[in-house]
Every structure is written in structure tokens, then in C-alpha cells.
Design a protein around this motif. Sequence first.
Motif, PDB file in Angstrom:
ATOM      1  N   ILE A  15      -2.089  29.742  18.619  1.00 17.36           N
ATOM      2  CA  ILE A  15      -1.331  28.097  19.441  1.00 17.36           C
ATOM      3  C   ILE A  15      -1.123  28.783  21.040  1.00 17.36           C
ATOM      4  O   ILE A  15      -1.519  27.938  21.886  1.00 17.36           O
ATOM      5  CB  ILE A  15      -0.263  27.844  18.755  1.00 17.36           C
ATOM      6  CG1 ILE A  15      -0.592  27.205  17.282  1.00 17.36           C
ATOM      7  CG2 ILE A  15       0.366  26.913  19.671  1.00 17.36           C
ATOM      8  CD1 ILE A  15       0.661  26.783  16.540  1.00 17.36           C
ATOM      9  N   LEU A  16      -0.544  30.069  21.086  1.00 18.77           N
ATOM     10  CA  LEU A  16      -0.311  30.269  22.507  1.00 18.77           C
ATOM     11  C   LEU A  16      -1.694  30.618  23.285  1.00 18.77           C
ATOM     12  O   LEU A  16      -1.696  30.062  24.583  1.00 18.77           O
ATOM     13  CB  LEU A  16       0.377  31.521  22.464  1.00 18.77           C
ATOM     14  CG  LEU A  16       1.937  31.578  21.985  1.00 18.77           C
ATOM     15  CD1 LEU A  16       2.633  33.167  21.851  1.00 18.77           C
ATOM     16  CD2 LEU A  16       2.690  30.833  23.067  1.00 18.77           C
ATOM     17  N   LEU A  17      -2.592  31.109  22.881  1.00 19.77           N
ATOM     18  CA  LEU A  17      -3.826  31.577  23.433  1.00 19.77           C
ATOM     19  C   LEU A  17      -4.516  29.902  23.881  1.00 19.77           C
ATOM     20  O   LEU A  17      -4.996  29.575  24.912  1.00 19.77           O
ATOM     21  CB  LEU A  17      -4.760  32.158  22.494  1.00 19.77           C
ATOM     22  CG  LEU A  17      -6.506  32.366  23.135  1.00 19.77           C
ATOM     23  CD1 LEU A  17      -5.970  33.105  24.394  1.00 19.77           C
ATOM     24  CD2 LEU A  17      -7.155  33.374  22.084  1.00 19.77           C
ATOM     25  N   PHE A  18      -4.530  28.844  22.931  1.00 20.63           N
ATOM     26  CA  PHE A  18      -5.088  27.783  23.377  1.00 20.63           C
ATOM     27  C   PHE A  18      -4.103  26.973  24.311  1.00 20.63           C
ATOM     28  O   PHE A  18      -5.253  26.404  25.275  1.00 20.63           O
ATOM     29  CB  PHE A  18      -4.854  26.778  21.850  1.00 20.63           C
ATOM     30  CG  PHE A  18      -5.317  25.619  22.046  1.00 20.63           C
ATOM     31  CD1 PHE A  18      -4.598  24.256  22.249  1.00 20.63           C
ATOM     32  CD2 PHE A  18      -6.918  25.211  21.925  1.00 20.63           C
ATOM     33  CE1 PHE A  18      -5.124  23.170  22.637  1.00 20.63           C
ATOM     34  CE2 PHE A  18      -7.318  23.981  22.051  1.00 20.63           C
ATOM     35  CZ  PHE A  18      -6.457  22.891  22.398  1.00 20.63           C
ATOM     36  N   VAL A  19      -2.875  27.300  24.150  1.00 23.01           N
ATOM     37  CA  VAL A  19      -2.139  26.578  25.252  1.00 23.01           C
ATOM     38  C   VAL A  19      -2.345  27.238  26.746  1.00 23.01           C
ATOM     39  O   VAL A  19      -2.558  26.424  27.893  1.00 23.01           O
ATOM     40  CB  VAL A  19      -0.660  26.784  25.115  1.00 23.01           C
ATOM     41  CG1 VAL A  19       0.236  26.327  26.108  1.00 23.01           C
ATOM     42  CG2 VAL A  19      -0.236  25.864  23.893  1.00 23.01           C
ATOM     43  N   LEU A  20      -2.460  28.408  26.538  1.00 17.37           N
ATOM     44  CA  LEU A  20      -2.851  29.164  28.033  1.00 17.37           C
ATOM     45  C   LEU A  20      -4.262  28.827  28.461  1.00 17.37           C
ATOM     46  O   LEU A  20      -4.354  28.613  29.818  1.00 17.37           O
ATOM     47  CB  LEU A  20      -3.030  30.764  27.746  1.00 17.37           C
ATOM     48  CG  LEU A  20      -3.251  31.826  28.957  1.00 17.37           C
ATOM     49  CD1 LEU A  20      -2.145  31.509  30.017  1.00 17.37           C
ATOM     50  CD2 LEU A  20      -3.271  33.069  28.440  1.00 17.37           C
ATOM     51  N   ILE A  21      -5.250  28.524  27.488  1.00 15.03           N
ATOM     52  CA  ILE A  21      -6.533  28.345  28.074  1.00 15.03           C
ATOM     53  C   ILE A  21      -6.592  26.705  28.664  1.00 15.03           C
ATOM     54  O   ILE A  21      -7.104  26.488  29.765  1.00 15.03           O
ATOM     55  CB  ILE A  21      -7.472  28.163  26.966  1.00 15.03           C
ATOM     56  CG1 ILE A  21      -7.824  29.518  26.432  1.00 15.03           C
ATOM     57  CG2 ILE A  21      -8.980  27.439  27.411  1.00 15.03           C
ATOM     58  CD1 ILE A  21      -8.526  29.817  25.235  1.00 15.03           C
ATOM     59  N   GLY A  22      -5.594  25.921  27.999  1.00 13.10           N
ATOM     60  CA  GLY A  22      -5.525  24.428  28.581  1.00 13.10           C
ATOM     61  C   GLY A  22      -4.786  24.521  29.795  1.00 13.10           C
ATOM     62  O   GLY A  22      -5.254  23.689  30.658  1.00 13.10           O
ATOM     63  N   ILE A  23      -3.855  25.161  29.827  1.00  9.81           N
ATOM     64  CA  ILE A  23      -3.192  25.337  31.377  1.00  9.81           C
ATOM     65  C   ILE A  23      -4.356  25.721  32.613  1.00  9.81           C
ATOM     66  O   ILE A  23      -4.277  25.106  33.527  1.00  9.81           O
ATOM     67  CB  ILE A  23      -1.816  26.308  31.440  1.00  9.81           C
ATOM     68  CG1 ILE A  23      -0.945  25.755  30.247  1.00  9.81           C
ATOM     69  CG2 ILE A  23      -1.398  26.625  32.527  1.00  9.81           C
ATOM     70  CD1 ILE A  23       0.406  26.506  30.044  1.00  9.81           C
ATOM     71  N   THR A  24      -5.051  26.623  32.140  1.00  9.44           N
ATOM     72  CA  THR A  24      -5.979  27.382  33.076  1.00  9.44           C
ATOM     73  C   THR A  24      -7.106  26.285  33.572  1.00  9.44           C
ATOM     74  O   THR A  24      -7.248  26.339  34.568  1.00  9.44           O
ATOM     75  CB  THR A  24      -6.680  28.630  32.551  1.00  9.44           C
ATOM     76  OG1 THR A  24      -5.600  29.761  31.969  1.00  9.44           O
ATOM     77  CG2 THR A  24      -7.618  29.172  33.647  1.00  9.44           C
ATOM     78  N   ALA A  25      -7.303  25.685  32.563  1.00 10.57           N
ATOM     79  CA  ALA A  25      -8.357  24.499  32.764  1.00 10.57           C
ATOM     80  C   ALA A  25      -7.754  23.335  33.676  1.00 10.57           C
ATOM     81  O   ALA A  25      -8.583  22.903  34.428  1.00 10.57           O
ATOM     82  CB  ALA A  25      -8.998  23.982  31.428  1.00 10.57           C
ATOM     83  N   CYS A  26      -6.518  23.068  33.267  1.00  3.77           N
ATOM     84  CA  CYS A  26      -5.828  22.183  33.898  1.00  3.77           C
ATOM     85  C   CYS A  26      -5.818  22.431  35.473  1.00  3.77           C
ATOM     86  O   CYS A  26      -6.108  21.622  36.536  1.00  3.77           O
ATOM     87  CB  CYS A  26      -4.543  21.691  33.500  1.00  3.77           C
ATOM     88  SG  CYS A  26      -3.761  20.202  34.414  1.00  3.77           S
ATOM     89  N   LEU A  27      -5.224  23.640  35.833  1.00  2.00           N
ATOM     90  CA  LEU A  27      -5.401  24.006  37.087  1.00  2.00           C
ATOM     91  C   LEU A  27      -6.581  23.985  37.988  1.00  2.00           C
ATOM     92  O   LEU A  27      -6.727  23.816  38.996  1.00  2.00           O
ATOM     93  CB  LEU A  27      -4.811  25.691  37.182  1.00  2.00           C
ATOM     94  CG  LEU A  27      -3.235  25.532  36.775  1.00  2.00           C
ATOM     95  CD1 LEU A  27      -2.698  27.117  36.541  1.00  2.00           C
ATOM     96  CD2 LEU A  27      -2.237  25.050  37.652  1.00  2.00           C
ATOM     97  N   LEU A  28      -7.510  24.708  37.279  1.00  4.37           N
ATOM     98  CA  LEU A  28      -8.877  24.786  37.943  1.00  4.37           C
ATOM     99  C   LEU A  28      -9.385  23.313  38.180  1.00  4.37           C
ATOM    100  O   LEU A  28     -10.100  22.988  39.360  1.00  4.37           O
ATOM    101  CB  LEU A  28      -9.935  25.281  36.880  1.00  4.37           C
ATOM    102  CG  LEU A  28      -9.781  27.022  36.873  1.00  4.37           C
ATOM    103  CD1 LEU A  28     -10.756  27.520  35.627  1.00  4.37           C
ATOM    104  CD2 LEU A  28      -9.942  27.745  38.216  1.00  4.37           C
ATOM    105  N   TRP A  29      -9.267  22.341  37.339  1.00  2.00           N
ATOM    106  CA  TRP A  29      -9.592  20.909  37.420  1.00  2.00           C
ATOM    107  C   TRP A  29      -8.907  20.369  38.908  1.00  2.00           C
ATOM    108  O   TRP A  29      -9.514  19.897  39.608  1.00  2.00           O
ATOM    109  CB  TRP A  29      -9.333  20.392  36.302  1.00  2.00           C
ATOM    110  CG  TRP A  29      -9.739  18.573  36.594  1.00  2.00           C
ATOM    111  CD1 TRP A  29      -8.723  17.778  36.691  1.00  2.00           C
ATOM    112  CD2 TRP A  29     -10.853  18.190  36.691  1.00  2.00           C
ATOM    113  NE1 TRP A  29      -9.393  16.494  36.837  1.00  2.00           N
ATOM    114  CE2 TRP A  29     -10.556  16.656  36.956  1.00  2.00           C
ATOM    115  CE3 TRP A  29     -12.279  18.745  36.640  1.00  2.00           C
ATOM    116  CZ2 TRP A  29     -11.679  15.564  37.084  1.00  2.00           C
ATOM    117  CZ3 TRP A  29     -13.478  17.889  36.814  1.00  2.00           C
ATOM    118  CH2 TRP A  29     -12.972  16.089  36.870  1.00  2.00           C
ATOM    119  N   LYS A  30      -7.505  20.628  38.864  1.00  2.00           N
ATOM    120  CA  LYS A  30      -6.841  19.921  40.130  1.00  2.00           C
ATOM    121  C   LYS A  30      -7.202  20.760  41.423  1.00  2.00           C
ATOM    122  O   LYS A  30      -7.398  20.092  42.409  1.00  2.00           O
ATOM    123  CB  LYS A  30      -5.356  20.385  39.863  1.00  2.00           C
ATOM    124  CG  LYS A  30      -4.434  19.666  38.927  1.00  2.00           C
ATOM    125  CD  LYS A  30      -3.136  19.946  38.945  1.00  2.00           C
ATOM    126  CE  LYS A  30      -2.502  18.971  37.770  1.00  2.00           C
ATOM    127  NZ  LYS A  30      -1.118  19.186  37.781  1.00  2.00           N
TER     128      LYS A  30
END
Length: 417
Positions: A15-30
Motif C-alpha cells: 500500500i505504501l509503495l502504491f501511494v508513493l507512486i501515485g504522489i510521484t505521478a501527481c507531482l510530475l503531471w502538475k
Amino acid sequence: TERAVAVAGGIIGGILLFVLIGITACLLWKKFCHLLSYEKLTSPVKTTNANAIFQDQSTSEIQLKSTSRSRSVPFIVPPTLHGRDWINLTNEEQVQEDSDPHMIPQSGPRSSFHSLAGAYVVGTINPELYKFPEDKSETDFPEGNIGRLWFSIEYEQESERLLVSLIKVRKLQPPADSCSPFVKIYLLPDERSYLQSKTKRKTLNPQFDENFVFQVSSKMLLQRTLKFLVYHVDKQKKHHLLGQVIFPLKNETLTDDNKLVIWRDLEKENLEPPSDYGDIQFSLSYNDYLGRLTVVVLRARGLKLQEESHAVGVYVKVSLMNHNKFIKSKKTAAVLGSPNPVYNETFSFKTDQTELDTASLSLSVLQSIKGEKTQLLGRVVVGPFMYTRGKELEHWNEMISKPKELVKRWHALCHST
């Protein structure tokens, strides 16, 4: 129990790895979205600056329309490039100072200037540096000019065709108020055949834009000379010669991919009948600073060739004399088979100013036939009062009175040795 703890730990880690990947993708998209668009104005201070900029810009546009173009064009860095290391930028700066209207960018339909609060002027471009040099060939006419002719030439090697385009003539000086000009084109030494343009009615500045073709081999091309005769047709259908242009081809590089556009001033034709042995035209000039005497052998006419043949070569020998003693001589290239050869060759001699009262120039026109002795066709001597009289003395004295200026004249040839 240990197995249950291990399973729970794996689930939590996933779950933590998935959350970390999501946060990283969100930052890159912004960040990607931020690069595609300019910053929106959020501060009331920035909004005021932007409004002031566009007000000044509209005012500047009105001023520019009523006066002249801006002295310089601003070079602006958009906000997307603020992260570069080559300039130090801050968000508090505005595009430029309001006091300099020449630094304000032009308004337009492009959306890149809809938000200027994050853009910064880093320099200007001076449009004057990128202008093509002005063509003054249609505005700068010397005193006494009787007209100017434009034409182009091109040579096709495979078909051995000389392509001549007659473009235009400007500033004609006809004998009457109205002028209906046309042009005859010769390829010398052939003076019996010619090509003729259309007649342009009632104009001193005719635009022809006509193309002509001469068939000539590549071996003979550099021996040929183009001759343009500009005529005026009066109301009685009589033809009046207004001027001529003589253009030798020997000094030109003519190829399929090299089209030369040329202009020349018209010259008055020598209307006097040729003398018994023909005439020669040349220019004299003396540079008192360099101590240099210059002779430009232009052309001859009405020569009495000993044998009418294309194998006959005619050339001019220019000799410098001092106290009737030979100093130095130079020769032109031979022109084959023509009683009216064109040379346009320049020769210089080192002569001190103190020697001008004792020096003279002898120009001899000679005919050479392969395997036979060279024959003299005619000769003329120009110099001071010690050696010459009449036109030859006048030419010499005019050269001395007009230093560094080419003085051109015709002279009759004589057969004395």
C-alpha cells in the motif's frame, strides 16, 4: 502468528509503495501542466502591473501608427524558461519600465502575450542592422546621363545558346517631348544581323522584359561582344538613335546556373564617318599621388583589314616613350576577324610627374595572320606639345588637368611609322 504478521507487513508495504507512486505521478503531471501554460496572475500587485503594461502598450500603438516604426524590437524570456541558469529572474520584476515605450512588445493575436507579468526583457534587436542595402541604380544618375539600360545574360553549354533578357531602360533623353523607344541587339562582330524588341509607346522609362537567343559556340563566346542600340520612333516613323551600350563577353563567367543581371549607362555613338585608316577610342588618367599613368583601350572601328578572314587577329600595342626613346610596351588580347574590335583592357605605367612634359604614348593597331608577318593597320601618338598637336594634345592636357579621372576620346589612326 508469524506468518500472519509477515502477510500484514507485505500488504502495508505494498500500500505504501502504491501511494508513493501515485504522489510521484501527481507531482510530475502538475509540473508538466505548468510547463505548457504561463502563470496566472494571483497577486493584486501583479494585476496592477499587467494592466499598466497593456494600457501603455495600447497608448504606444496609437503613437506608433501616427509617427514611425519602433526603433527596436524587445527580446523577451517567457516564464517557462525562468529555471535556466543564464539569467537571474524574480517574480517581483515587471516586463519593463513604463517610461520607455520602445521596449514594449507589439500586441497581437498570439496567446503567448496574454499574460506578461512573468516575462522579462533581456535585450533588444535593432531592425536597421538587418536591412538589405538600398539599390540606388534607379536614383543615382551622373550629370549629363542620357539613359541607363538593364539586361541579363546566361549561357547554356549543352545547346550552345546565349540567352539575353532585355529588362528595362530608364531616364531616356529624346529629341522631342514624347518618346517611343525600341532596342536593337547585335552580337559582334556580326553587324549584319540583329534582334529587335517591341516598341514602347510614349514613355521615357520603358519596361521590356523580353528574351532573345543567340546561337554561338563556347569556343567563340569570349570573342563576342553584345551591342545594344536604343532608338526613338517619331511621328513620321523615322528612327533616331538615342544611345548605345557595348558589353564584351570575354571577362564574364557564363554558365547555366550563373545568370548575370547588369546595368550600363548609354553612350552617344560617334556619328563622324571613320577616317581613312579607322579610329581608336581610349581613356587616359594620371594619378599624381602614385605617379601612375593609366590607359584603357576601349575599341576601334573602321579598320582596313588586309585580309577578310576569321583567322585574322587584331590587337593594340601601347608603348610608353620618353624623349622618343622606348621605355615599355603592353599588348591587348587579339580579337579575331572584326574591323570593329572591342577590347576594354587597362594598362598602367610608372611615370613621375616631372616626366609628363617629355613622355608620350603610342598606340598601334596591328594585324596578325598565322604564319605571316604582323602588319600595321594604324597608329596614334598622344603627348605634350613637344610631340603632338590638335586632339591628341588636347587629350593629354585634359588628362593632366583632371588627375585621377578617366578622360575618354576617339582618335583617327594614321599609317605613318
